[in-house]
Design an enzyme around this catalytic site. Sequence first.
Site, PDB file in Angstrom:
ATOM      1  CD  GLU A 141      45.091  64.843  63.526  1.00  0.00           C
ATOM      2  OE1 GLU A 141      44.519  65.344  64.512  1.00  0.00           O
ATOM      3  OE2 GLU A 141      44.616  64.893  62.375  1.00  0.00           O
ATOM      4  CG  HIS A 164      45.737  59.250  62.905  1.00  0.00           C
ATOM      5  ND1 HIS A 164      44.466  58.825  62.619  1.00  0.00           N
ATOM      6  CD2 HIS A 164      46.027  60.193  61.971  1.00  0.00           C
ATOM      7  CE1 HIS A 164      44.002  59.483  61.576  1.00  0.00           C
ATOM      8  NE2 HIS A 164      44.936  60.315  61.160  1.00  0.00           N
ATOM      9  CG  HIS A 166      45.043  58.201  56.680  1.00  0.00           C
ATOM     10  ND1 HIS A 166      45.701  59.196  55.983  1.00  0.00           N
ATOM     11  CD2 HIS A 166      44.693  58.754  57.869  1.00  0.00           C
ATOM     12  CE1 HIS A 166      45.746  60.308  56.716  1.00  0.00           C
ATOM     13  NE2 HIS A 166      45.154  60.061  57.876  1.00  0.00           N
ATOM     14  CD  GLU A 194      42.769  33.608  65.441  1.00  0.00           C
ATOM     15  OE1 GLU A 194      43.626  34.481  65.236  1.00  0.00           O
ATOM     16  OE2 GLU A 194      43.004  32.392  65.442  1.00  0.00           O
ATOM     17  CG  HIS A 235      40.774  61.429  59.022  1.00  0.00           C
ATOM     18  ND1 HIS A 235      40.984  62.753  59.319  1.00  0.00           N
ATOM     19  CD2 HIS A 235      42.017  60.874  59.011  1.00  0.00           C
ATOM     20  CE1 HIS A 235      42.269  62.991  59.454  1.00  0.00           C
ATOM     21  NE2 HIS A 235      42.924  61.852  59.275  1.00  0.00           N
TER      22      HIS A 235
HETATM   23  P1  13P Z   1      50.524  65.236  60.544  1.00  0.00           P
HETATM   24  O1  13P Z   1      51.404  65.312  59.324  1.00  0.00           O
HETATM   25  O2  13P Z   1      50.386  66.560  61.226  1.00  0.00           O
HETATM   26  O3  13P Z   1      50.991  64.146  61.488  1.00  0.00           O
HETATM   27  O4  13P Z   1      49.050  64.855  60.067  1.00  0.00           O
HETATM   28  C1  13P Z   1      48.792  63.670  59.367  1.00  0.00           C
HETATM   29  C2  13P Z   1      47.402  63.207  59.504  1.00  0.00           C
HETATM   30  O5  13P Z   1      47.131  62.045  59.259  1.00  0.00           O
HETATM   31  C3  13P Z   1      46.363  64.164  59.940  1.00  0.00           C
HETATM   32  O6  13P Z   1      45.220  63.501  60.366  1.00  0.00           O
HETATM   33 ZN    ZN Z   2      44.969  61.491  59.398  1.00  0.00          ZN
END
Ligand code: 13P
Ligand code: ZN
Length: 296
Positions: A141, A164, A166, A194, A235
């Site tokens: 990413e 990034h 999840h 808040e 995602h």
């Molecule tokens: P990477 O292992 O390449 O960092 O990817 C993880 C991920 O969350 C892809 O969206």
């Molecule tokens: Zn991801």
Amino acid sequence: MLYQETKKYDEISRKAFRSGPEIVGKSGIETAPFLAEFVRMTSNMYRLGWDERNGGNLSYLLEEAEVRDYPELSHPKRRISLGFCVPELKGRMLLVTGTQKYFKNMERDPETNTGIIRICENGEEADVLWGFRDGGRPTSELPSHLMSHVARLSVNPANKVVLHSHPTNLLAMNYVHPLDENQLTHTLWQMCTECIVVFPEGIGVLPWMLCGTSEIGRATAEKMKEFRVVVWGMHGVYGAGNTFDEAFGLVETIEKAAQIYMLTAHLKQINTIRDDQMRELAEFFGVTYRKGILKE
Ligand code: 13P
Ligand code: ZN
């Protein structure tokens, strides 16, 4: 244990727990405060259940002053092609997680699971200065990270962190709540008092897109000019901030709000935070909130 066996055992232990302070003393970059914070953040994200397996990635823009004391960074180890161009970041150094690396393992071996890169003059390649010890590469990413850094810097020169992740409840919410920026922002603002103070600009939303591409990178960066948080439909989420705490706290707050939603959405709602109360909060805390979300 015989001496020879002890030596062999020590070697195996060293390989398994390379950065364990009780086995090998830390030196150089491994003592850097920014690396400690970086690793602490990925470990927290893992423990919160946001980053299963290799899920999630983190990048931190380094300042010259932070790396001055680490001469090992002056000797590039190899050059990698980025597959996209970020001339705005030429000469800049970033600490970034490796692709297919597990946040679970960051603490144990940062030198394999992360690395420091410097973007080359052409903006299309990067030198690996440290880390990715097993020949690995930065996260898949990287387009979204680097393009988001460029976008955030264009509106806030103090931005240093892009993450990034999840997060479980925010992701769950994607399946049962409209993926509309205004509606999602309004619902999240309502879930914790808040919220409107922590992310008054609201949150950006992208539909499901193929991840790991320059296209999603460009789309994320476009949103990052307006928002510090961008949901990737079905995602995960991108977050940005001036410090690790700021970026983490932002996503943590949104994930908490999503959790309250997921705990209550199927129940009969008898109370809520009204729009006039949210306005009162924003006025009291002196924040300018995104217009078009609260009923005026
Ligand atoms: P990477 O292992 O390449 O960092 O990817 C993880 C991920 O969350 C892809 O969206
Ligand atoms: Zn991801």
